[in-house]
Design a protein around this motif. Structure first.
Motif, mmCIF file in Angstrom:
data_model
loop_
_atom_site.group_PDB
_atom_site.id
_atom_site.type_symbol
_atom_site.label_atom_id
_atom_site.label_comp_id
_atom_site.label_asym_id
_atom_site.label_seq_id
_atom_site.Cartn_x
_atom_site.Cartn_y
_atom_site.Cartn_z
ATOM 1 N N ASN A 95 0.937 -1.190 0.045
ATOM 2 C CA ASN A 95 0.050 -0.073 -0.004
ATOM 3 C C ASN A 95 0.859 1.204 0.035
ATOM 4 O O ASN A 95 0.292 2.338 0.058
ATOM 5 C CB ASN A 95 -1.034 0.124 1.456
ATOM 6 N N SER A 142 2.720 4.615 -0.973
ATOM 7 C CA SER A 142 2.438 5.378 -2.058
ATOM 8 C C SER A 142 3.052 5.170 -3.295
ATOM 9 O O SER A 142 2.340 5.500 -4.251
ATOM 10 C CB SER A 142 2.692 6.996 -1.437
ATOM 11 N N MET A 151 0.948 2.332 -5.216
ATOM 12 C CA MET A 151 -0.330 2.899 -5.524
ATOM 13 C C MET A 151 -0.273 3.996 -6.715
ATOM 14 O O MET A 151 -1.243 3.984 -7.496
ATOM 15 C CB MET A 151 -0.903 3.536 -4.369
ATOM 16 N N ALA A 152 1.021 4.857 -6.810
ATOM 17 C CA ALA A 152 1.027 5.621 -7.611
ATOM 18 C C ALA A 152 1.243 5.083 -9.089
ATOM 19 O O ALA A 152 0.788 5.503 -10.382
ATOM 20 C CB ALA A 152 2.206 6.590 -7.758
ATOM 21 N N PRO A 166 -3.076 2.910 -10.627
ATOM 22 C CA PRO A 166 -4.353 3.775 -10.478
ATOM 23 C C PRO A 166 -5.530 2.814 -10.422
ATOM 24 O O PRO A 166 -5.392 1.844 -10.953
ATOM 25 C CB PRO A 166 -4.397 4.757 -11.743
ATOM 26 N N THR A 204 -1.990 9.720 3.846
ATOM 27 C CA THR A 204 -1.577 9.114 2.481
ATOM 28 C C THR A 204 -2.778 8.687 1.674
ATOM 29 O O THR A 204 -2.949 8.642 0.554
ATOM 30 C CB THR A 204 -0.603 7.940 2.645
ATOM 31 N N GLU A 205 -3.765 7.857 2.443
ATOM 32 C CA GLU A 205 -4.916 7.306 1.904
ATOM 33 C C GLU A 205 -5.923 8.553 1.110
ATOM 34 O O GLU A 205 -6.239 8.401 -0.106
ATOM 35 C CB GLU A 205 -5.885 6.384 2.561
ATOM 36 N N LYS A 229 -4.734 11.292 0.270
ATOM 37 C CA LYS A 229 -3.954 12.133 -0.782
ATOM 38 C C LYS A 229 -4.348 10.827 -2.272
ATOM 39 O O LYS A 229 -4.428 11.730 -3.393
ATOM 40 C CB LYS A 229 -2.572 12.016 -0.533
ATOM 41 N N GLN A 230 -4.107 9.793 -1.869
ATOM 42 C CA GLN A 230 -4.155 8.641 -2.831
ATOM 43 C C GLN A 230 -5.615 8.916 -3.546
ATOM 44 O O GLN A 230 -5.746 8.772 -4.924
ATOM 45 C CB GLN A 230 -3.967 7.324 -2.470
ATOM 46 N N ASP A 260 -6.374 9.757 -7.637
ATOM 47 C CA ASP A 260 -7.093 8.915 -8.470
ATOM 48 C C ASP A 260 -7.777 9.690 -9.417
ATOM 49 O O ASP A 260 -8.091 9.539 -10.459
ATOM 50 C CB ASP A 260 -7.688 7.877 -7.673
ATOM 51 N N ASP A 286 3.027 14.542 -6.266
ATOM 52 C CA ASP A 286 2.975 14.646 -4.741
ATOM 53 C C ASP A 286 3.974 15.565 -4.208
ATOM 54 O O ASP A 286 5.307 15.208 -4.367
ATOM 55 C CB ASP A 286 3.169 13.225 -4.265
#
Ligand code: NAP
Length: 328
Positions: free
Chosen positions: A4, A6, A9-10, A13, A160-161, A163-164, A168, A179
């Motif tokens: 998970n 960042s 995740m980046a 998507p 962080t979540e 922001k993700q 998205d 970021d």
């Protein structure tokens, strides 16, 4: 490795077609433009407004409700309202608990308030997760689709979540999230739209000053002096000859100014015996605008090429006239 994180995740998507509802507080220019773009990208949109009834200006597929009702329908709420009107959000604290609040606001002056608008929002609604984004995108560019030059969207936030989730949405809109780290970066991000030509001021003023100096020098030497002492009128030099002399001088002087700070920096490093020390502020600033100085030098050199090409054309025209007179 934490999947998970960042970075992972980046690169991955969300690919699901199901879009979550996005709430926008404020039906002003930016709120409407963003709402329109979100609907185009497949997001259900609900507006929170002081006037919760449909209007011809609001995208027709969007719902318009009161702030409290709209906030309940979405996990992400974009605050398209000026900072000075944030006060009412404190009364919605319970409704906004755990929600992602996206602060898009800008100021009228650099460092206008002691804290960034995003930090101010986080203090006003401490139970929400605040993310700063979209402030460098203009409503007009969103609406007209002319985002080519400004596809980058700066994002920052402590969660962080959250922001993700915002990143998205940014990707889904066809934009590129960048970021910038924690919410402390919001102050800098809020200053970006107010920085007009950030590193261009010095090169432009310097070029104008030097051009004026060389122009007056040439004016006195080539026009005023012969006129006063020899009574000769060379004022026609003003059009081409003098500018054509100033352009290469300026190009060379500016080119020297591009390389000089590097030399000075090297001398300072040798003198201090280390490269791990800070340069003086003036040298720092000078080095940061080397690219701009180089570009202005290039512009002067290009002008010199154009003027140089004009001179033979002028001689040719004069030769044609004289030739015709002689033949007559
Ligand atoms: P705007 O057209 O003036 O709209 C602001 C909206 O805020 C109003 O339509 C109103 O919506 C709401 N509002 C006004 N006073 C309020 C109050 N006392 N209480 C609650 N809501 C209130 O401004 P905008 O251009 O959309 O800008 C909105 C935000 O986006 C600003 O913070 C701006 O810095 C930022 N921004 C704008 C742009 C841009 O290009 N315009 C670009 C980047 C960032 P309701 O009538 O629906 O309540």
């Amino acid at each position: 490795m934490n999947k998970n994180s960042s970075n992972v995740m980046a690169l991955v998507p969300k690919t699901s077609n199901k879009r979550e509802t996005v709430c926008i507080f404020g039906t002003g220019d930016f709120g409407r433009a963003l709402g329109h773009k979100l609907i185009q990208s497949g997001y259900p949109v609900v507006f929170g407004s002081r006037s919760p009834w449909p209007s011809s200006l609001i995208p027709k597929d969007a719902e318009v409700l009161s702030h409290a009702e709209a906030a309940q329908k979405a996990a992400i709420i974009i605050i398209a309202i000026q900072r000075q009107h944030y006060d009412f959000l404190a009364s919605l604290e319970e409704t906004l608990r755990g929600k992602v609040l996206v602060d898009i606001s800008n100021n009228l002056k650099i460092n206008q308030y002691p804290e960034s608008n995003a930090k101010y929002l986080a203090q006003m609604v401490p139970s929400a997760r605040v993310v700063k984004a979209f402030n460098t995108v203009s409503a007009w560019a969103l609406q007209s689709g002319t985002l080519d030059a400004s596809r980058q969207v700066f994002v920052c936030g402590d969660d962080t979540e959250a922001k993700q989730m915002v990143m998205d949405i940014i990707r889904a809109l066809g934009l590129t999230p960048l970021d910038q780290g924690s919410l402390s970066a919001a102050r800098e991000i809020e200053n970006y739209p107010l920085q007009l030509f950030p590193m261009w001021k010095l090169p432009i003023f310097l070029s104008l000053g030097l051009t004026a100096f060389f122009f007056f020098y040439c004016l006195v030497r080539d026009i005023i002096y012969p006129y006063v002492y020899e009574n000769k009128d060379y004022s026609f030099f003003l059009a081409i000859s003098i500018p054509n002399r100033i352009c290469p001088i300026m190009a060379l002087v500016l080119l020297a100014l591009v390389y000089l700070p590097g030399v000075l920096a090297a001398i300072i490093q040798l003198y201090r015996g280390t490269k791990y020390s800070r340069f003086p502020d003036w040298l720092d600033k000078w080095m940061l605008c080397r690219k701009q100085l180089g570009l202005v030098a290039l512009a002067f050199a290009s002008l010199h090429v154009i003027y140089t090409l004009v001179i033979p054309i002028r001689y040719y025209v004069r030769w044609r006239i004289e030739d015709r007179i002689i033949s007559q």
